[in-house]
Each structure stands twice: as structure tokens, then as C-alpha cells.
Design an enzyme around this catalytic site. Structure first.
Site, PDB file in Angstrom:
ATOM      1  NE  ARG A 102      -3.171   0.546  -0.619  1.00 26.04           N
ATOM      2  CZ  ARG A 102      -3.619   0.477  -1.977  1.00 26.04           C
ATOM      3  NH1 ARG A 102      -3.341   1.555  -2.789  1.00 26.04           N
ATOM      4  NH2 ARG A 102      -4.127  -0.591  -2.530  1.00 26.04           N
ATOM      5  CE  LYS A 137      -1.323  28.272  -3.349  1.00 24.81           C
ATOM      6  NZ  LYS A 137      -2.151  28.939  -4.235  1.00 24.81           N
ATOM      7  CE  LYS A 169       2.472  34.384  -1.984  1.00 19.65           C
ATOM      8  NZ  LYS A 169       1.775  32.903  -2.215  1.00 19.65           N
ATOM      9  CD  GLU A 202       1.695  37.887  -3.890  1.00 19.43           C
ATOM     10  OE1 GLU A 202       0.345  38.276  -3.587  1.00 19.43           O
ATOM     11  OE2 GLU A 202       1.885  36.827  -3.679  1.00 19.43           O
ATOM     12  CG  ASP A 224      -0.639  37.077  -7.210  1.00 21.09           C
ATOM     13  OD1 ASP A 224      -0.395  35.921  -7.424  1.00 21.09           O
ATOM     14  OD2 ASP A 224      -1.469  37.664  -6.421  1.00 21.09           O
TER      15      ASP A 224
END
Length: 287
Positions: A102, A137, A169, A202, A224
């Protein structure tokens, strides 16, 4: 390619934690039903089309479960796969094969899904100067493998974590009081700490791009959620003084037009957070 985050320790630590999560105090299904001395073999069957990833990791997993298992790799990481292909075979103690099954499949299915989508997006920007980047992410405790899969698929890794590069950011900028304030504070911090980290900022509009250029002392400007028209203007303003990166909601339908704006990099979170795993299975067989 050997990546800095891929070390014997990082791989073995991941496998140890994953096996502990799955096995606990024993694989009782296998221990109960299969004789301890039984020997068998299995092959890893491909049930979908794409780019294979996780073969090398599978070898580490089988070895961690039982060093006497014999793995024969028939298709390498990065190979183009189709339904019906056999990626590898494994022979040895039947209980060990079942215990490793698995974890091997979970890793390879997800990694192959990531490498397949990465390869697809990379194909879409061929002929431009843009390079495809992943993001943070990722799945907690599985980032190493997900970023590894991006590279196998032909993409490039962005920073691995919060520690190896600075990205200022929108929230950093807003909390700091503006683009200039955030950059100046960061430069001061790095000097005080004696750290040599690349700085990316950013930007959300052309005014912020202008502020980043005028302040300087950075390495890359992120554009962005800008329209292609705005990105082209921003790239012209920057004029090669700093690297450029496009980010924010970029899809397979828009990525080509973004790349043609002249950016150096395009980051896509969907490479790791929104992929479909490739179907694989490990099946016993008789010689």
C-alpha cells in the site's frame, strides 16, 4: 538529478514514519493468513496513461520493509506509461510484499499523477523562455515526494520551505506597511542574522512593480493575478533587472499566453494540490 532535499536520511525518515502509521504493531492480515516462510512475487501494473514517478522510492520502501526482497525495475522514473505496462516486479517473502504494497502504491500513484500533469503543462509552454515552478501547496509530510515528482515530470522546484528563500507576499507587504518597507526590513534582518537568502517580492499592480524596481536589493518580482497585458508591461518595466515570475490562478488554458508575456518563471499550485492520481496496482503472479 539529485536534489538537495533528497538525502538518504530524508527518504528513510519519511518511509519510517509512513510505515509506522500503516503497520502499527503488525500487519495482522498478512501475519495471520500467509505462512512466515512463504515466497512469492508480484508485478506493478499500470492502469492509466501518463508519466511514471516513484520507482526509485519504491525500491527504498521495499528495502526498508525487507532487505531480502528482490526488485526488478522494468520502467524508470520519467518513462511514458500506458495501460497494461509493467513498471517493476518484486520477489521474496510474501508477507513482506503485502506489507509494503500500500505504501508503494500510495506514493507512486500520487507522484505519477503529479509528474503527468507537470509534463502536460511543460509541453504547453515549449518554445518560450518560461520555466514551470511548483509551490508550497503540498500535502503535509509528503512535500519531498511531491516536489521530486515535479522534477521527474520536467518542472522545476520553487523554494522548498519557509527557510530557504524569502518571498514577501501580499500579506507581508500589507503588514509591513508597503513594498519598500517590507524590502528594507528584510534586508536589515538578513544583514543582522548573517543570512544569504534570495528575496522575491509579490506585486499586484504596476505601481507595486515600480516600487519594487526603485527599492531594489531583490532577486525576483512576482506578478500576481495580472492580465497578460499588464504582465507584458511589467516585464518591459523590469527590463531584465530582476527575474520575473507569474503566479495566481494560472490554468492549462491560460498558461501559454502567460508564458508568451516574457516571464522567466510560472508557478502553478495545481501541480501538487489538484492532481488526479494514476491508477496502479501490485498483483501476485505465477511464473
Amino acid at each position: 538529478m539529485r536534489l538537495t532535499y533528497l538525502t538518504e536520511k530524508s527518504i528513510s525518515d519519511f518511509i519510517a514514519m509512513a510505515l509506522a502509521e500503516d503497520i502499527g504493531d503488525g500487519d495482522h492480515s498478512s501475519l495471520a493468513s500467509i505462512p512466515a516462510d512463504a515466497q512469492n512475487q508480484a508485478r506493478l501494473l499500470v492502469k492509466g496513461d501518463g508519466i511514471l514517478a516513484g520507482v526509485e522510492l519504491a525500491g527504498y520502501i521495499f528495502n526498508a520493509v525487507d532487505p531480502t526482497l528482490q526488485v526488478e525495475v522494468l520502467m524508470q522514473d520519467g518513462a511514458t506509461i500506458k495501460h497494461g505496462d509493467v513498471a517493476l516486479t518484486v520477489k521474496g517473502k510474501a508477507q513482506s510484499i503485502l506489507t509494503a504494497e500500500r505504501l508503494v502504491l500510495n506514493c507512486m500513484q500520487r507522484m505519477s499523477g503529479i509528474s503527468t500533469y507537470t509534463h502536460h503543462l511543460t509541453d504547453l509552454i515549449k518554445g518560450t523562455n518560461a520555466k514551470l515552478l511548483d509551490t508550497r501547496k503540498t500535502t503535509p509530510n509528503f512535500r519531498i515526494m511531491e516536489k521530486w515528482a515535479v522534477v521527474i515530470g520536467g518542472g522545476h522546484n520553487h523554494r522548498f520551505g519557509l527557510f530557504d528563500m524569502i518571498i514577501l507576499k501580499d500579506n507581508h507587504v500589507d503588514y509591513a506597511g508597503g513594498i519598500k518597507e517590507a524590502i528594507v526590513a528584510t534586508q536589515r534582518y538578513l544583514q543582522q542574522k548573517g543570512k544569504d537568502l534570495r528575496i522575491e517580492v509579490e506585486t499586484r499592480n504596476l505601481d507595486e512593480v515600480k516600487q519594487a524596481i526603485e527599492t531594489g536589493g531583490i532577486h525576483r518580482i512576482m506578478l500576481d493575478n495580472m492580465t497578460p497585458e499588464m504582465m507584458r508591461e511589467a516585464v518591459a518595466m523590469i527590463g531584465g533587472k530582476f527575474e520575473t515570475e507569474a503566479s495566481g490562478g494560472i490554468t492549462e488554458t491560460t498558461i501559454r499566453s502567460v508564458a508568451e508575456c516574457g516571464v522567466d518563471y510560472i508557478s502553478v499550485g495545481a501541480l501538487t494540490h489538484s492532481i488526479k492520481s494514476i491508477d496502479l496496482s501490485l498483483k501476485a503472479y505465477k511464473l
